[in-house]
Design a protein around this motif. Sequence first.
Motif, short mmCIF file in Angstrom:
data_model
loop_
_atom_site.label_atom_id
_atom_site.label_comp_id
_atom_site.label_asym_id
_atom_site.label_seq_id
_atom_site.Cartn_x
_atom_site.Cartn_y
_atom_site.Cartn_z
N ILE A 1 6.05 139.54 69.88
CA ILE A 1 4.99 139.36 68.89
C ILE A 1 5.63 138.96 67.57
N ASN A 2 5.07 137.92 66.94
CA ASN A 2 5.57 137.46 65.65
C ASN A 2 4.75 138.13 64.56
N CYS A 3 5.40 139.01 63.84
CA CYS A 3 4.68 139.83 62.84
C CYS A 3 4.17 139.00 61.67
N ILE B 1 0.52 136.73 62.74
CA ILE B 1 -0.78 137.36 63.00
C ILE B 1 -1.40 137.83 61.70
N LEU C 1 -5.63 141.72 61.94
CA LEU C 1 -5.59 141.77 63.40
C LEU C 1 -4.34 142.42 63.97
N ILE C 2 -3.31 142.59 63.16
CA ILE C 2 -2.04 143.00 63.73
C ILE C 2 -2.08 144.40 64.36
N GLU D 1 -3.57 144.01 67.75
CA GLU D 1 -2.63 143.27 68.60
C GLU D 1 -1.53 144.19 69.11
N LYS E 1 0.00 145.16 72.65
CA LYS E 1 1.33 144.74 73.11
C LYS E 1 2.17 145.93 73.57
N ASN F 1 5.97 129.00 61.25
CA ASN F 1 5.99 129.96 60.14
C ASN F 1 7.04 129.57 59.10
#
Length: 629
Positions: free
Chosen positions: A375-377, A380, A384-385, A388, A408, A615
Amino acid sequence: MTIKKDIEYFIKDSITISKESNSEILNYLNSLNISEHRISILENINKALIYQATSFIKSIEDSFQDEAFSFVVCDNNSNILYTSNTNFHKLLQVGLSLNEYKVGTNATSLSCEHDMPFEVNGTDHYIEDFKSFTSCSAPIHSDNKEIIGSISYYTYKKDQSQLLLPMIISTAKAIEDNIKHKELRHQLSSNTYYTFAIMNSLKFGVIAINLKGEIQYANDFASHILNIKHKELMDINIGSLITDWKELFEQFQKTKLILNEETNFQNKKKKEKFNLSIFPIYDKNNKLIGMVNSIREMHKVYGLINKYTGANARYTFDDIIAQSKSMKNIISFTKKISNSPSTVLLEGESGTGKEVMAQAIHNFSSRRENGFVAINCAAIPETLIESELFGYDEGAFTGAKKGGQPGKFELANGGTIFLDEIGEMRPEMQVKLLRAIQESAITRVGGDKVIPVDVRIISATNKELKQEVDTGNFRLDLYYRLNVIPIKLPPLRERKEDIPTLIKHFLNKKARLLKKSKPNLKYRTLQELLEYDWPGNIRELENHIEKIVNFNGEYTLVKAPVLEHTGERFEREQKAGEIITFTLEEMEKKTIIRTLKVMNGNISKTAKTLGIGRNTLYLKLKKYDIVLQ
């Protein structure tokens, strides 16, 4: 009970009879633990035979006035399925065998082996315990004349011997007549053996029920994952096992099918969530008579999700090109810690291969068979993180899925979660992540149930995380939790010994992917590649090699060929031999602006062309104050 003994139980020649083995036989039989599992298999396979034989025996045994006898029903391998008098003798118990290869001469084994009635008196028996018996037995046949078992009579009384054999033959014939029903014949067919073997080889639970919810069949794995003994499970109504069965049954009556429903199962000790699918059972007249429930463990369902959605680790240490001493030392150290459950923090500039290293660690560990979830912090949105990472329950917010959704951490249970760009995580979220790490458990958004998770956490950042702590952007306590095993990946400019091997690797890879011939690089081009500092590191080098392959080797860092896009020409300002009179940052800004123009402002295509992540491109747009048109 070991697998070896289970196998021995069903193989005829599992023990060899010899003149000196009488005591060995008794020792063998006395050492056997008759498992519920083995008895359950025998009873399931021979259900119709047991039912018909015991029904008849119970109807006639009242005419016998003493306890000096026992009726014994066996299958066609002389395994005991039923004994009318359990106190008669210790060797005549359900689950044991009267096979001649195991206990020597007796009427039961002879009748099955020779397909005819037999009577054995006293000392004609092989083992001492049987020499005081009179035994007689007759085979029982199916409708197609195959031997499916036997009915035997054992007694201490010798004065009844003339009456016993005719009586047992008549009993066997009566049982055969009762077994001619079509449904019973089907159950007794040889296919039943295969059916039970197949059902018990499945690595998910199967429970068949009638319309009242009464369990008619359950495979071994259902008993195992529900942690309920098989015999106890067979006596449970599905309604007391599945907490929301009433609602599920109402839904099933309308749809006649339920697929992949997350639901709670309740056993004596705890409530546990499983994945449930329900399928209909129809009779020959297409009338619904029952249901088959397929029950899967959630962590295995998540494993399948990870496998087929790409949430798995593809790279190993063999995929990491390392000729330099620094990288060889890092790989050697990383292999040593791969199997540790401790957190790992990978630090390094963008493009240095942090995710590749994380995947290699996972694949070198004992967790390799479970999920690797990345997961790319930074990618997101802040709102929503949390859902997620930790998932959400039904009704947690507007638009939440029915039944909720795992996060996740749940998907990675038993495996590894990779938190990329951890330095971009907001402080409020850092608190919740810290709690999850400390407690090895999470709570879904909108839920109150604490869900234990077993994950190995690998984090990555292109920032100096300690500096972020000093400036107050990152929590010190979380930093210590994540930084148990720090690994710093060097930039490509500090490991130039690796560049020639990387160039060769990417040339082969890109030529294969693009279905083009591998170009031969000119000396000048090679020198440029070796001397360049590669601020984008391996990702930039790979992207540049793809350009070289596309243009058959005629693409250099100093001069690029003319590119055409919607009638516009786009070329580098630098001509061969022209002196660069502006800084690297100025050149980077100009390159980004021109590439955006060529790609009509498409961020994904621009990032891919430049060899950087989306990013990273957004950060550079902000840095250089570039406004998208």
